[in-house]
Design a protein around this motif. Structure first.
Motif, mmCIF file in Angstrom:
data_model
loop_
_atom_site.group_PDB
_atom_site.id
_atom_site.type_symbol
_atom_site.label_atom_id
_atom_site.label_comp_id
_atom_site.label_asym_id
_atom_site.label_seq_id
_atom_site.Cartn_x
_atom_site.Cartn_y
_atom_site.Cartn_z
ATOM 1 N N LYS A 1 0.836 -1.203 0.000
ATOM 2 C CA LYS A 1 0.000 0.000 0.000
ATOM 3 C C LYS A 1 0.873 1.257 0.000
ATOM 4 O O LYS A 1 1.865 1.338 0.717
ATOM 5 N N ILE A 2 0.474 2.246 -0.793
ATOM 6 C CA ILE A 2 1.103 3.565 -0.803
ATOM 7 C C ILE A 2 0.091 4.574 -0.266
ATOM 8 O O ILE A 2 -1.049 4.620 -0.729
ATOM 9 N N LYS A 3 0.515 5.347 0.708
ATOM 10 C CA LYS A 3 -0.334 6.399 1.253
ATOM 11 C C LYS A 3 0.431 7.710 1.251
ATOM 12 O O LYS A 3 1.665 7.713 1.227
ATOM 13 N N ALA A 4 -0.323 8.803 1.272
ATOM 14 C CA ALA A 4 0.293 10.134 1.328
ATOM 15 C C ALA A 4 -0.351 10.920 2.453
ATOM 16 O O ALA A 4 -1.558 10.841 2.671
ATOM 17 N N TRP A 5 0.486 11.697 3.132
ATOM 18 C CA TRP A 5 0.037 12.426 4.320
ATOM 19 C C TRP A 5 0.500 13.868 4.233
ATOM 20 O O TRP A 5 1.618 14.146 3.802
ATOM 21 N N LEU A 6 -0.353 14.774 4.655
ATOM 22 C CA LEU A 6 0.044 16.161 4.861
ATOM 23 C C LEU A 6 0.415 16.349 6.325
ATOM 24 O O LEU A 6 0.135 15.498 7.172
ATOM 25 N N TYR A 7 1.050 17.475 6.624
ATOM 26 C CA TYR A 7 1.457 17.723 8.006
ATOM 27 C C TYR A 7 0.267 18.293 8.785
ATOM 28 O O TYR A 7 0.228 19.455 9.171
ATOM 29 N N ASP A 8 -0.721 17.409 8.997
ATOM 30 C CA ASP A 8 -1.904 17.754 9.763
ATOM 31 C C ASP A 8 -2.478 16.446 10.308
ATOM 32 O O ASP A 8 -1.844 15.397 10.212
ATOM 33 N N ASN A 9 -3.638 16.510 10.854
ATOM 34 C CA ASN A 9 -4.284 15.320 11.412
ATOM 35 C C ASN A 9 -5.450 14.873 10.554
ATOM 36 O O ASN A 9 -6.425 14.316 11.054
ATOM 37 N N GLY A 10 -5.366 15.138 9.266
ATOM 38 C CA GLY A 10 -6.477 14.861 8.368
ATOM 39 C C GLY A 10 -6.520 13.461 7.812
ATOM 40 O O GLY A 10 -7.399 13.144 7.017
ATOM 41 N N GLY A 11 -5.568 12.622 8.167
ATOM 42 C CA GLY A 11 -5.576 11.267 7.646
ATOM 43 C C GLY A 11 -4.914 11.158 6.290
ATOM 44 O O GLY A 11 -4.459 12.134 5.704
ATOM 45 N N SER A 12 -4.872 9.926 5.754
ATOM 46 C CA SER A 12 -4.216 9.666 4.481
ATOM 47 C C SER A 12 -4.986 10.299 3.334
ATOM 48 O O SER A 12 -6.216 10.233 3.286
ATOM 49 N N ARG A 13 -4.237 10.910 2.391
ATOM 50 C CA ARG A 13 -4.864 11.513 1.221
ATOM 51 C C ARG A 13 -4.826 10.571 0.018
ATOM 52 O O ARG A 13 -5.462 10.848 -0.993
ATOM 53 N N VAL A 14 -4.059 9.514 0.085
ATOM 54 C CA VAL A 14 -3.874 8.611 -1.062
ATOM 55 C C VAL A 14 -3.875 7.182 -0.557
ATOM 56 O O VAL A 14 -3.367 6.891 0.524
ATOM 57 N N ASP A 15 -4.443 6.277 -1.312
ATOM 58 C CA ASP A 15 -4.415 4.856 -0.971
ATOM 59 C C ASP A 15 -4.297 4.061 -2.270
ATOM 60 O O ASP A 15 -5.278 3.890 -2.983
ATOM 61 N N TYR A 16 -3.091 3.608 -2.583
ATOM 62 C CA TYR A 16 -2.827 2.887 -3.827
ATOM 63 C C TYR A 16 -2.085 1.597 -3.552
ATOM 64 O O TYR A 16 -1.439 1.437 -2.507
ATOM 65 N N ILE A 17 -2.147 0.733 -4.509
ATOM 66 C CA ILE A 17 -1.377 -0.514 -4.453
ATOM 67 C C ILE A 17 -0.193 -0.371 -5.400
ATOM 68 O O ILE A 17 -0.360 -0.085 -6.584
ATOM 69 N N ALA A 18 1.023 -0.577 -4.883
ATOM 70 C CA ALA A 18 2.223 -0.450 -5.693
ATOM 71 C C ALA A 18 2.481 -1.734 -6.455
ATOM 72 O O ALA A 18 2.121 -2.817 -5.995
ATOM 73 N N PRO A 19 3.091 -1.635 -7.630
ATOM 74 C CA PRO A 19 3.513 -2.845 -8.331
ATOM 75 C C PRO A 19 4.437 -3.664 -7.439
ATOM 76 O O PRO A 19 5.356 -3.133 -6.820
ATOM 77 N N GLY A 20 4.198 -4.936 -7.349
ATOM 78 C CA GLY A 20 5.007 -5.793 -6.495
ATOM 79 C C GLY A 20 4.312 -6.185 -5.222
ATOM 80 O O GLY A 20 4.609 -7.239 -4.656
ATOM 81 N N HIS A 21 3.394 -5.348 -4.735
ATOM 82 C CA HIS A 21 2.579 -5.659 -3.560
ATOM 83 C C HIS A 21 3.408 -6.033 -2.335
ATOM 84 O O HIS A 21 2.981 -6.830 -1.504
ATOM 85 N N CYS A 22 4.618 -5.498 -2.236
ATOM 86 C CA CYS A 22 5.430 -5.853 -1.072
ATOM 87 C C CYS A 22 6.371 -4.703 -0.742
ATOM 88 O O CYS A 22 5.938 -3.565 -0.671
ATOM 89 N N CYS A 23 7.655 -4.986 -0.558
ATOM 90 C CA CYS A 23 8.620 -3.979 -0.114
ATOM 91 C C CYS A 23 8.843 -2.933 -1.206
ATOM 92 O O CYS A 23 9.406 -3.242 -2.257
ATOM 93 N N THR A 24 8.400 -1.728 -0.958
ATOM 94 C CA THR A 24 8.479 -0.654 -1.949
ATOM 95 C C THR A 24 9.181 0.547 -1.341
ATOM 96 O O THR A 24 8.873 0.955 -0.217
ATOM 97 N N SER A 25 10.116 1.103 -2.071
ATOM 98 C CA SER A 25 10.743 2.359 -1.677
ATOM 99 C C SER A 25 10.511 3.369 -2.793
ATOM 100 O O SER A 25 10.401 3.007 -3.964
ATOM 101 N N MET A 26 10.443 4.664 -2.426
ATOM 102 C CA MET A 26 10.148 5.725 -3.381
ATOM 103 C C MET A 26 11.227 6.789 -3.311
ATOM 104 O O MET A 26 11.824 7.029 -2.249
ATOM 105 N N ALA A 27 11.492 7.432 -4.435
ATOM 106 C CA ALA A 27 12.497 8.495 -4.475
ATOM 107 C C ALA A 27 12.194 9.434 -5.622
ATOM 108 O O ALA A 27 11.690 9.012 -6.675
ATOM 109 N N TYR A 28 12.502 10.703 -5.406
ATOM 110 C CA TYR A 28 12.385 11.704 -6.459
ATOM 111 C C TYR A 28 13.716 11.845 -7.189
ATOM 112 O O TYR A 28 14.790 11.525 -6.651
ATOM 113 N N SER A 29 13.649 12.330 -8.419
ATOM 114 C CA SER A 29 14.863 12.684 -9.136
ATOM 115 C C SER A 29 15.537 13.851 -8.429
ATOM 116 O O SER A 29 14.940 14.520 -7.581
ATOM 117 N N ALA A 30 16.801 14.097 -8.774
ATOM 118 C CA ALA A 30 17.581 15.113 -8.059
ATOM 119 C C ALA A 30 16.941 16.492 -8.140
ATOM 120 O O ALA A 30 17.052 17.283 -7.203
#
Length: 1095
Positions: A564-593
């Motif tokens: 599962k991939i979720k996204a959070w803002l710096y508040d108490n509003g809960g997750s803004r995103v709920d997605y399933i990543a390819p692979g359905h397991c250990c996932t890491s994310m990174a932006y380009s430089a």
């Protein structure tokens, strides 16, 4: 309408706004319904322009669309009705007339009042019947109550309207309510935020198109004259002769107002070349993910009243809960380029528009883009480090590209200086305060004392780093650049393992973000260890986190072991995103430089590996990269570099991809010995790649620039050791970079690289602070002052100069480190460039090779306009654009803008008096400049529209220094009055001031220059006065440290590229080298370099 057509509308809106077609802009906004301009809406409401208010709203919603829309229209029409009643009541109660007066005294004055009375009453009735009657179908009793207001002499007699004030205040209160209703209305979602575009984006696209058309010409001219956009450009063949096919300059035909104006009194001659705005990261909107999240929870608006319509006046103090991505006050061409907490743009990356390989001139067409890419990758083993235990995590220092932080499976951490293969720091795992930890953690350690590092990570400024462990805790260290580590924080963060750690700066406050086996993400104050936010919602242990900010919105991506991939803002509003990543397991994310592209790497339980790029605006996979083993062993690690390449450890090798091509680019096995899924990490320059091995070692792979970087540091260390022996001194700093003395043409420099700044972020460096020799020789922390008095003790050269030899007034390195620019006292600029040779492969500024004084083929010189005064006595100043393409300069006369490629004068402006005394580019927009004047004012000038936006006053004498902080969003100014001032960059308001602390026994002349320069952290800044040098904290203008020379006066001082050293020059020609904490380390006598013969 397609998404591209929709984006074209936004580009047209931006263009129309820049051209000041205001009415057309708002008409297109209303007709397209793509962007609701809250600022325009506010102005119309406050002005009582009710016809425009409803006309504009009609493009986005109708009365009966939903309850939010209904209440919006009701509040507007109710206010319109009440204002008509208020005018009617004022006429009735002002004493101008009464019923008896109208019968007995029929004078013209009372006849006029009577007519006005009837007119306002008729207007109120008209509003009631035409505008408010529609609401009778929804609430008949309310309509009756509104009608009864006509019978009252003053509608405030109605209890619900008793608090109604005057018209102005009533409109303001209503506007606050309307804004809340609009932001809560789903019909306005994603329409309140204008895309964060570069300035003049449509012009840029047209310019790029014209460049490509020119590239396709059979006989391209060097300086084409393009006069129309109505048909494709084509260069005619002159007299049948074939013209050589040069690599033409980037042409920019679209002029006003995207760059410096070329028409009118400032018009230049020749090819029209626009000044390119500073590049900023393209926005990817979190709201796009939200829109497509099928099971995302809608955002509630608890502060929004959506109850029945009524007469009551909306409360003025109601709190407004905004949509996370909405900002109704965004101007079209504004761009918030708050720095990304990732590795910045690599050195030398151009901000100009690039031309695809397919359209390169014939001379370059045979060169493969992939071949260039492969050559840029670090693939060859340069150094092997023996760590001694299994490497789990690595991270290169953000500004010292040869410092490597390592964490292992036994809890050890180490910092390596890879150039000399020395382990600077080594710490075994130890709980600092066991009694302060939870009982559960203590019992866990008793049962099983083994512990592993899960992640190590440097803070954005490199002054601290964090360590996440496999059991409960996080350690946070302060690092001073040497072998001293200071224990800063120990946090019992999670129950079970702490799987990842990240840094962020929401609200300019440094925070630590952690995630763990307890399925939570936590945000901690990095100063106090106070937990600020706790996010719950994952159903499995949280595996990784990725912090980022765009459009001034900070957010966190998190991934869990169930994919599962979720996204959070710096508040108490809960997750803004709920997605399933390819692979359905250990996932890491990174932006380009550069922060514009998002990638993820996932490894499934079956051994399948997925690296994908995400389309942030849609929350979908944009491309999937191929080339992985069918059954990978372990979790594949990946990294990005140079905003162009991806790398992953798989199949006992390192695999590389071009970000724009899903096929595998190349591989390397690093001479063998790698595990099935090695750990990898690029340095900030992309020139080195750290790779873990099966025998508990680390291999450092390098490209050409990486090898040169390592060799240069080794040479410095060797040369410093030799100097130590010759001088019989036990401690000598291996300094290879020495600041040039002002007023001369001598550069004692070995500057391997310069800072390449992006959107104000200057963390990329290459003038690396070498390993301190006293630590190599005797491991002592005691420095002894080094005296350099002989030419043989330093490498120096005199810059060749075939122009008129005059005093040099200003001197600066270009941002790329490829050249030195000087401004002479005769108002002429001189530019030295280093050619690429076998001895200087990179072409960077160095004392090991002689540069060439450079001029264009036209032979013209960049010469400032001067006043009638003697140029020797004039105050000279200049500033370079971030991409080194343009220079702003003044020598007592008008300010000139020059093209650095052609030396042509683009425009001149602002003739004296007053004369400019200091120039600085805005960190987010190169079209905005701060100009210090000799009348003590500072002018904020927009060159694009040829307009002074603001004039700042606070100094008593002329301005001598200006420095922007993109992190704090402030401008620091210094003057000849020895005063420092702080100005906010939003409203250009004065936030504070302080006079310098002149050391006891020292006197300050009546007019003494004070210079300011920000440290790379953009929080502290250097202050240079003839009597002393000081370090200040910008927010409070607090003097942290001060250094006073024993003899002589300071003429100049500047930070090194990495802000680790300070170089100061004096009236006797000597140069001192100090640490960033103002400890004197080296003194260079003028005899060591001033008398060196030219090479």
């Amino acid at each position: 309408m397609s998404s591209l057509s929709r984006e074209l509308v936004f580009l047209i809106l931006q263009f129309l706004d820049e051209e000041k077609f205001k009415e057309t802009v708002h008409k297109l906004e209303q007709e397209s319904g793509f962007y609701f301009n809250m600022k325009h809406f506010e102005e119309a409401v406050l002005a009582g322009n009710w016809e425009e208010v409803e006309r504009y709203l009609s493009g986005f919603t109708k009365v009966d669309d939903n309850r939010y829309s209904m209440k919006i229209f009701f509040e507007i029409r109710k206010q319109k009705y009440l204002e008509a009643l208020d005018k009617f009541a004022s006429l009735l109660g002002c004493g101008n007339f009464s019923s008896s007066q109208m019968v007995c005294t029929f004078q013209p004055f009372f006849m006029f009042g009577f007519l006005a009375y009837r007119k306002e009453r008729a207007k109120a009735v008209d509003i009631l019947m035409k505008d408010l009657k529609v609401f009778a179908a929804f609430n008949e009793d309310l309509f009756k109550e509104i009608t009864q207001l006509l019978t009252l002499e003053n509608f405030r007699e109605n209890e619900q309207l008793s608090k109604y004030g005057d018209t102005k205040s009533a409109r303001s209160v209503m506007l606050s309510e309307l804004k809340k209703l609009i932001e809560a209305n789903p019909l306005f979602r994603d329409k309140l935020q204008f895309p964060n575009l570069k300035n003049s984006r449509l012009r840029t696209l047209i310019n790029q198109s014209l460049n490509w058309q020119h590239q396709l010409c059979k006989n391209p001219r060097p300086n084409p004259d393009i006069k129309t956009l109505f048909y494709d450009h084509s260069c005619s063949q002159p007299n049948g002769a074939r013209v050589a096919s040069p690599a033409p300059p980037v042409m920019n035909v679209m002029q006003k107002p995207g760059g410096f104006p070329q028409l009118g009194p400032h018009a230049g001659t020749g090819v029209i070349t626009q000044f390119q705005p500073q590049a900023t990261a393209l926005p990817g909107q979190l709201t796009g993910w939200m829109a497509n999240a099928s099971n995302a929870t809608p955002i509630s608006h608890p502060a929004m009243s959506t109850g029945p319509l009524g007469l009551a006046v909306p409360p003025n103090s109601a709190t407004m809960l905004k949509h996370p991505a909405s900002n109704p006050h965004v101007d079209y061409h504004s761009a918030d380029s708050e720095h990304v907490h990732k590795r910045p743009r690599p050195m030398g990356t151009s901000e100009e528009a690039s031309i695809p390989t397919a359209h390169l001139p014939v001379a370059y067409a045979s060169i493969s883009r992939n071949q260039h890419g492969i050559d840029e990758l670090p693939k060859n083993v340069a150094v092997t480090l023996n760590q001694g235990s299994i490497v789990i995590s690595m991270d290169f220092h953000p500004s010292q590209p040869t410092h490597l932080l390592v964490g292992t499976n036994v809890g050890d951490i180490a910092i390596w200086e890879v150039s000399c293969r020395e382990r600077l720091v080594h710490r075994n795992f130890k709980v600092w305060q066991l009694s302060a930890c939870s009982a559960l953690f203590q019992s866990t350690l008793v049962k099983d004392p083994s512990i592993s590092v899960n992640r190590v990570l440097w803070s954005p400024d490199g002054n601290q780093f964090g360590v996440a462990y496999s059991k409960h805790i996080v350690h946070f260290y302060d690092f001073n650049g040497r072998d001293d580590l200071i224990q800063h924080l120990e946090i019992d963060a999670h129950i079970g393992g702490v799987n990842d750690i990240a840094f962020s700066q929401p609200g300019k406050k440094l925070c630590i973000v952690t995630c763990g086996d307890d399925k939570t993400i936590k945000v901690w104050d990095a100063a106090t260890a106070e937990v600020l936010y706790t996010y719950e919602g994952h159903e499995a242990p949280v595996y990784s986190i990725c912090t980022h900010s765009k459009e001034n919105i900070h957010f966190i991506f998190s991934t869990s072991l169930d994919g599962k991939i979720k996204a959070w803002l710096y508040d108490n509003g809960g997750s803004r995103v709920d997605y399933i990543a390819p692979g359905h397991c250990c996932t890491s994310m990174a932006y380009s430089a550069d922060g514009t592209r998002l990638f993820s790497c996932a490894s499934s339980k079956d051994g399948d590996t997925y690296i994908v790029e995400w389309n942030e605006s849609e929350g979908s996979v944009k491309r999937k990269y191929s080339g992985f083993c069918k059954r990978s062993i372990g979790v594949v690690q990946f990294d990005t570099t140079k905003s162009r390449f991806l790398a992953a450890g798989d199949e006992f090798m390192i695999k590389f991809w071009d970000m724009d091509n899903t096929n595998l680019l190349t591989t390397t096995d690093a001479d063998g010995g790698l595990p099935a899924s090695p750990r990898i990490r690029f340095n900030s320059l992309g020139s080195l790649l750290a790779v873990s091995t099966s025998d508990n070692c680390i291999k450092i792979l390098a490209n050409v620039e990486g090898f040169q970087l390592l060799r240069s540091l080794e040479t410095r260390l060797y040369g410093a050791s030799r100097l130590v022996a010759e001088a019989k001194a036990s401690t000598l700093s291996p300094l290879g970079t020495v600041s040039t003395v002002p007023g001369t043409s001598t550069a004692d420099a070995d500057r391997s690289t310069q800072v390449a700044q992006q959107s104000g972020d200057n963390r990329t460096i290459a003038d690396v602070k070498p390993r301190i020799v006293d630590e190599l020789l005797d491991k002592s922390n005691v420095w002894k002052l080094a005296e350099i008095t002989e030419p043989s003790q330093c490498s120096s050269l005199r810059l060749p100069d075939n122009l008129l030899t005059v005093k040099v007034a200003r001197l600066i390195y270009t941002n790329t480190g490829l050249a030195i620019l000087a401004l002479a006292s005769n108002a002429v600029h001189k530019l030295w460039k280093w050619p690429k040779t076998d001895r200087n492969v990179s072409g960077k500024a160095t004392a090991a090779a002689v540069p060439q004084i450079w001029q264009p083929t036209s032979g013209i010189l960049m010469t400032n306009e001067t006043s009638d005064a003697n140029t020797e006595e004039a105050i000279h100043c200049f500033a370079l654009s971030k991409n080194d393409s343009y220079v702003l300069s003044a020598s007592g006369g008008k300010i000139s803008l020059f093209n650095m490629m052609s030396f042509k004068t683009m425009t001149t402006f602002m003739p004296p008096p007053p004369a400019a005394t200091f120039l600085a580019f805005h960190p987010q927009d190169n079209n905005i400049i701060a100009i210090g004047m000799d009348d003590s004012s500072i002018q904020i000038y927009n060159v694009r529209v040829d307009e002074v936006k603001s004039k700042l006053r606070g100094h008593q004498k002329r301005i001598t220094g200006l420095a922007f902080s993109n992190v704090l969003n402030i401008l620091i100014s210094s003057g000849a009055d020895s005063q420092l001032c702080v100005w906010g960059m939003n409203a250009w308001d004065k936030q504070g001031s302080k006079f310098l602390q002149i050391p006891p026994g020292r006197t300050s002349g009546p007019v003494v220059e004070t210079k300011v320069q920000f440290h790379q952290d953009q929080v502290q800044f250097l202050v240079v006065h003839e009597s002393h040098i000081a370090i200040y904290e910008a927010r409070k203008l607090e003097c942290l440290k001060q250094w006073v020379p024993r003899d002589g006066l300071v003429t100049h001082a500047t930070y090194s590229c990495d802000s680790q050293m300070i170089y100061a020059s004096f009236t006797d020609g000597s140069v001192n080298v100090l640490t960033s904490t103002l400890r004197l380390r080296c003194r260079i006598s003028p005899a060591a370099y001033l008398n060196s013969p030219p090479r």
